[in-house]
Design a protein around this motif. Structure first.
Motif, short mmCIF file in Angstrom:
data_model
loop_
_atom_site.label_atom_id
_atom_site.label_comp_id
_atom_site.label_asym_id
_atom_site.label_seq_id
_atom_site.Cartn_x
_atom_site.Cartn_y
_atom_site.Cartn_z
N GLY A 38 0.82 -1.20 0.00
CA GLY A 38 0.00 0.00 0.00
C GLY A 38 0.86 1.25 0.00
N VAL A 39 0.24 2.37 -0.31
CA VAL A 39 0.89 3.68 -0.24
C VAL A 39 0.43 4.35 1.05
CG1 VAL A 39 1.15 5.95 -1.31
CG2 VAL A 39 0.95 3.90 -2.75
N PRO A 40 1.36 4.72 1.93
CA PRO A 40 0.95 5.35 3.20
C PRO A 40 0.19 6.66 2.96
CG PRO A 40 3.24 4.63 3.30
CD PRO A 40 2.81 4.49 1.87
N GLU A 41 -0.69 6.98 3.89
CA GLU A 41 -1.39 8.27 3.85
C GLU A 41 -0.37 9.41 3.82
OE1 GLU A 41 -4.44 8.95 3.48
OE2 GLU A 41 -5.58 7.14 4.06
N VAL A 222 -5.47 -1.13 -13.05
CA VAL A 222 -5.26 -0.05 -12.09
C VAL A 222 -4.89 1.21 -12.86
CG1 VAL A 222 -3.83 0.77 -10.18
CG2 VAL A 222 -4.58 -1.63 -10.26
N VAL A 223 -5.58 2.30 -12.57
CA VAL A 223 -5.35 3.58 -13.25
C VAL A 223 -4.15 4.31 -12.66
CG1 VAL A 223 -6.35 5.84 -13.74
CG2 VAL A 223 -7.79 3.79 -13.86
N GLU A 224 -4.04 4.31 -11.34
CA GLU A 224 -2.94 4.98 -10.65
C GLU A 224 -2.90 4.52 -9.21
OE1 GLU A 224 -3.50 9.20 -9.94
OE2 GLU A 224 -5.66 9.00 -10.18
N GLY A 228 -2.91 6.19 0.70
CA GLY A 228 -3.95 5.49 1.44
C GLY A 228 -4.51 4.29 0.72
N GLY A 229 -4.17 4.10 -0.55
CA GLY A 229 -4.66 2.97 -1.31
C GLY A 229 -3.77 1.75 -1.14
N ALA A 230 -4.30 0.59 -1.54
CA ALA A 230 -3.55 -0.65 -1.37
C ALA A 230 -4.06 -1.71 -2.33
CB ALA A 230 -3.66 -1.15 0.07
N VAL A 231 -3.25 -2.76 -2.51
CA VAL A 231 -3.65 -3.91 -3.32
C VAL A 231 -3.11 -5.17 -2.67
CG1 VAL A 231 -1.59 -3.77 -4.80
CG2 VAL A 231 -3.63 -4.95 -5.63
N SER A 232 -3.88 -6.23 -2.76
CA SER A 232 -3.44 -7.54 -2.31
C SER A 232 -4.11 -8.57 -3.20
CB SER A 232 -3.82 -7.78 -0.84
OG SER A 232 -3.41 -9.07 -0.43
N GLY A 233 -3.29 -9.33 -3.92
CA GLY A 233 -3.86 -10.31 -4.83
C GLY A 233 -2.85 -11.37 -5.19
N GLU A 234 -3.34 -12.45 -5.80
CA GLU A 234 -2.50 -13.58 -6.20
C GLU A 234 -2.05 -13.41 -7.64
OE1 GLU A 234 -3.33 -18.20 -7.35
OE2 GLU A 234 -4.26 -17.45 -5.52
N LEU A 235 -0.75 -13.53 -7.89
CA LEU A 235 -0.21 -13.38 -9.23
C LEU A 235 -0.60 -14.60 -10.08
CD1 LEU A 235 1.63 -11.67 -11.11
CD2 LEU A 235 3.51 -13.17 -10.40
N THR A 276 -7.91 -1.07 -3.34
CA THR A 276 -8.55 0.23 -3.13
C THR A 276 -7.93 1.32 -4.00
OG1 THR A 276 -7.10 0.60 -1.20
CG2 THR A 276 -9.29 -0.31 -0.78
N PHE A 277 -7.04 0.96 -4.93
CA PHE A 277 -6.57 1.91 -5.93
C PHE A 277 -7.66 2.05 -7.00
CE2 PHE A 277 -2.23 0.15 -4.74
CZ PHE A 277 -1.88 1.25 -3.98
#
Length: 290
Positions: A38-41, A222-224, A228-235, A276-277
């Motif tokens: 994620g990108v910190p706030e 993902v656009v950008e 505060g946004g984050a991602v978690s997924g399986e490659l 949440t991106f």
């Protein structure tokens, strides 16, 4: 991944895709591995600099920029590249190639012989064939010859490559057909530089290397990245700079790793799943490869 790591891009090794971080750290990627950050706030995306040097003014870069550089650093970076025709005295041998990304999408390009097929993997070429090899300027003249005589472009926008990836022909023979036809027309031209050695048409198909033969079709990208946004997924697949991530509740979403450059990224809990991106949904029917 400790707090504050910065990604400098996706590279392709003989073992597969690798995320490279500032400072030289590398994270090998394999199918089924969880990608979670994620990108910190309050985070700000900084310019990636040029030719290994930091941006002198520490410019802020727009989140949607795939270049990840301010205008001045982008100009300096390109000014010392083969693509900009500023290295005419490069003594290394070069190869000319034909790369196919989808129906009607074939391009001609050149790459240093020492790089092998890395350039084709980095571009997301679904299949390709070498066309010939020789000195840099002979390779460049051959590239220009094909552009003029056969109307073969030397660039294809990456968004177009990504858009057709979910509906590729089913068989390797179908995917190779356009390259074979163009290769035959190219070697029949009588105006090749004498110092360029023609190569036989031997198609290399990257569908299995990219994981596209077993991954579900992507539903969006993902656009950008945003604070505060984050991602978690399986490659589940990777092609060029793109990671195809299976995100719980959303399906497969494409993350262009070029969007990660310049951000300080923090880890997420490995058990989490989500995104949440901002995401752009692909329009129209997206068929699977198989």
């Amino acid at each position: 991944m400790p707090h504050g790591w910065k990604c400098s891009g996706l590279r392709w090794s003989p073992e597969g895709p690798v995320l490279v971080w500032d400072g030289g750290r590398r994270s090998g990627l394999s199918w089924g591995k969880r990608v979670a950050f994620g990108v910190p706030e309050g985070g700000v995306r900084g310019c990636a600099g040029a030719r290994g040097n930091a941006c002198p003014v520490r410019a802020v870069v727009a989140g949607r920029s795939t270049g990840g550089r301010c205008e001045e650093c982008a100009r300096l970076d390109r000014a010392h590249s083969v693509a900009a025709d500023t290295l005419a005295d490069d003594p290394r041998p070069y190869r000319v190639y034909l790369a196919w990304f989808g129906p009607g999408m074939v391009k001609v390009g050149i790459t240093a012989v020492e790089r092998g097929s890395a350039r084709l993997l980095e571009q997301g070429a679904v299949c390709f064939s070498w066309l010939g090899a020789g000195p840099l300027m002979a390779a460049r003249r051959t590239e220009e010859l094909l552009r003029a005589a056969l109307r073969v472009p030397d660039r294809i926008p990456y968004a177009e490559k990504r858009a057709v990836r979910a509906a590729l022909p089913r068989t390797a023979a179908e995917r190779a057909a356009e390259v074979r036809e163009l290769h035959a027309r190219a070697v029949a031209l009588r105006t090749w530089p004498e110092s360029l050695r023609p190569a036989e048409c031997r198609i290399v198909d990257h569908v299995t290397a990219f994981g596209l033969d077993r991954a579900p079709a992507a539903c969006g990208d993902v656009v950008e990245l945003v604070p505060g946004g984050a991602v978690s997924g399986e490659l589940v697949a990777a092609a060029g700079p793109d990671l195809h991530l299976a995100v719980g509740g959303r399906g497969v979403v494409v993350l262009d790793t070029r969007l990660m450059a310049g951000w300080e990224l923090a880890p997420r809990e490995p058990g989490g799943s989500g995104l949440t991106f901002p995401v752009r949904e692909f329009r129209g029917e997206q068929g699977g490869l198989f």
